[in-house]
Design a protein around this motif. Structure first.
Motif, PDB file in Angstrom:
ATOM      1  N   TYR A   4       0.851  -1.196   0.000  1.00  0.00           N
ATOM      2  CA  TYR A   4       0.000   0.000   0.000  1.00  0.00           C
ATOM      3  C   TYR A   4       0.884   1.243   0.000  1.00  0.00           C
ATOM      4  CZ  TYR A   4      -3.195   3.596   1.684  1.00  0.00           C
ATOM      5  OH  TYR A   4      -3.926   4.752   1.823  1.00  0.00           O
ATOM      6  N   GLY A   7      -2.754   5.385  -0.809  1.00  0.00           N
ATOM      7  CA  GLY A   7      -4.097   5.176  -1.369  1.00  0.00           C
ATOM      8  C   GLY A   7      -4.193   4.072  -2.399  1.00  0.00           C
ATOM      9  N   TYR A   9      -2.967   0.008  -3.754  1.00  0.00           N
ATOM     10  CA  TYR A   9      -2.318  -1.281  -3.493  1.00  0.00           C
ATOM     11  C   TYR A   9      -1.548  -1.648  -4.756  1.00  0.00           C
ATOM     12  CZ  TYR A   9      -5.353  -1.405   0.557  1.00  0.00           C
ATOM     13  OH  TYR A   9      -5.973  -1.089   1.740  1.00  0.00           O
ATOM     14  N   LEU A  69      -6.943   3.372   9.011  1.00  0.00           N
ATOM     15  CA  LEU A  69      -5.620   2.758   8.967  1.00  0.00           C
ATOM     16  C   LEU A  69      -5.716   1.265   9.294  1.00  0.00           C
ATOM     17  CD1 LEU A  69      -2.677   3.184   8.430  1.00  0.00           C
ATOM     18  CD2 LEU A  69      -2.402   4.114  10.736  1.00  0.00           C
ATOM     19  N   HIS A  71      -8.197  -0.577   8.560  1.00  0.00           N
ATOM     20  CA  HIS A  71      -8.726  -1.182   7.344  1.00  0.00           C
ATOM     21  C   HIS A  71      -7.600  -1.433   6.337  1.00  0.00           C
ATOM     22  CE1 HIS A  71     -11.534  -2.100   4.142  1.00  0.00           C
ATOM     23  NE2 HIS A  71     -10.851  -1.267   3.376  1.00  0.00           N
ATOM     24  N   VAL A  72      -6.729  -0.448   6.158  1.00  0.00           N
ATOM     25  CA  VAL A  72      -5.593  -0.591   5.232  1.00  0.00           C
ATOM     26  C   VAL A  72      -4.691  -1.749   5.676  1.00  0.00           C
ATOM     27  CG1 VAL A  72      -3.449   0.521   4.437  1.00  0.00           C
ATOM     28  CG2 VAL A  72      -5.605   1.812   4.439  1.00  0.00           C
ATOM     29  N   GLN A  75      -6.434  -5.047   4.912  1.00  0.00           N
ATOM     30  CA  GLN A  75      -6.400  -5.309   3.466  1.00  0.00           C
ATOM     31  C   GLN A  75      -5.007  -5.788   3.036  1.00  0.00           C
ATOM     32  OE1 GLN A  75      -8.366  -5.096   0.652  1.00  0.00           O
ATOM     33  NE2 GLN A  75     -10.076  -5.140   2.073  1.00  0.00           N
ATOM     34  N   THR A  76      -3.982  -5.108   3.562  1.00  0.00           N
ATOM     35  CA  THR A  76      -2.606  -5.456   3.174  1.00  0.00           C
ATOM     36  C   THR A  76      -2.279  -6.876   3.635  1.00  0.00           C
ATOM     37  OG1 THR A  76      -2.064  -3.116   3.422  1.00  0.00           O
ATOM     38  CG2 THR A  76      -0.210  -4.642   3.202  1.00  0.00           C
ATOM     39  N   CYS A 113       2.256   0.980   3.764  1.00  0.00           N
ATOM     40  CA  CYS A 113       1.929  -0.159   4.623  1.00  0.00           C
ATOM     41  C   CYS A 113       2.320  -1.434   3.895  1.00  0.00           C
ATOM     42  CB  CYS A 113       0.436  -0.171   4.931  1.00  0.00           C
ATOM     43  SG  CYS A 113      -0.087  -1.595   5.912  1.00  0.00           S
TER      44      CYS A 113
END
Ligand code: PDD
Length: 281
Positions: A4, A7, A9, A69, A71-72, A75-76, A113
């Motif tokens: 990430y 904004g 990926y 954050l 959430h990021v 997701q990562t 991230c």
């Protein structure tokens, strides 16, 4: 691998930050390393609280809200299928023509991230054996309580440790007292079974694992004293260990080439490692 960046990926080789990013040119950036255990972030709330404090000490605005954050990070972790490993977060002041002064008006901070898998059995294996460390004079600045990416003294210390077949270095201040490791907090168990670790101030990072180990120790009825100790006291200790997100509790069996006690991981250290209560979120 997917990373990430601001904004998006991106595939590993496209994950790039500009050469005029202040993190790259001036180390004007902060970071966190959070353990992932069985798909969950360990002690995420404490890590984010520390990240917010680091940002605030440098007057960098948070790049997004804490839930965003999280959430990021989630997701990562998912996109990289990391079950056990770590998440690395970095926030820099952003991209701006090189200048010591902060950009005015401020530019958007850079947020990165990434998630990486580790093999827990390898860390456990190291903990079975215990690690060797060396000591060396403190060379870092006077705000070690902020988790910045200004890590050159830590790199030099670790490289020197590696050259001496050790895996961590403990810094020693002008009074002969150990501050902390290059990337971990330092602990000993004295001959009466008390756990000693340096009290929090500007000379050390307030380790999240240090905090969690203090809670674990309390639940086991062990005595923890936040007081500094010398190299001589460490050499004479019953046990020694380090704490960090990536190691949790890691026994130290040799300091500067001298065995600690019997030269094997001590009982309290093993008990703390076993009972280390992960606050998974
Ligand atoms: N390092 N002290 C220093 C200087 C550190 O860099 C770290 C962590 C710690 C332990 O903090 P925590 O328990 O919150 O991980 C203490 C991370 C793991 C790193 O730089 O990779």
């Amino acid at each position: 691998r997917i990373i990430y960046v601001n904004g998006r990926y991106l595939p590993y080789h496209d994950a790039k930050v500009h050469v005029e990013d202040r993190g790259f040119q001036l180390a004007d950036a902060v970071y966190e390393v959070i353990e992932v255990s069985d798909n969950s972030l360990v002690d995420a709330t404490r890590h984010l609280t520390r990240l917010w404090r680091s940002l605030s000490e440098l007057s960098i605005s948070p790049p997004m809200s804490e839930p965003a954050l999280c959430h990021v990070m989630g997701q990562t972790i998912r996109r990289n299928r990391v079950r056990n490993g770590l998440v690395y977060l970095q926030v820099s002041r952003g991209e701006s023509p090189r200048d010591f002064l902060f950009p005015d008006p401020p530019v958007p901070p850079t947020l990165v991230c990434l998630a990486r898998a580790t093999i827990p059995a390898q860390v456990d294996q190291r903990a079975e054996t215990g690690i060797h460390i060396i000591t060396m004079p403190e060379t870092r600045w006077k705000r070690c309580d902020i988790k910045t990416v200004m890590l050159l003294p830590a790199c030099l210390a670790k490289q020197q440790a590696h050259a001496q077949s050790a895996s961590e270095a403990w810094f020693v201040d002008a009074e002969g007292l150990i501050t902390e490791g290059a990337s971990s907090n330092a602990w000993i168990v004295d001959r009466s079974g008390r756990l000693l670790t340096r009290p929090l101030d500007n000379t050390i990072l307030p380790g999240i694992t240090r905090r969690t180990v203090m809670d674990t120790a309390a639940s086991l009825g062990l005595v923890v004293e936040e007081s500094p100790f010398t190299v001589a006291e460490a050499l004479d200790a019953a046990e020694a260990f380090i704490t960090s997100a990536t190691n949790t509790v890691m026994p130290v069996i040799m300091i500067d080439g001298q065995r600690i006690s019997s030269g094997t991981p001590g009982p309290l250290c093993r008990q703390l490692r076993r009972s280390f209560a992960r606050v998974a979120e």
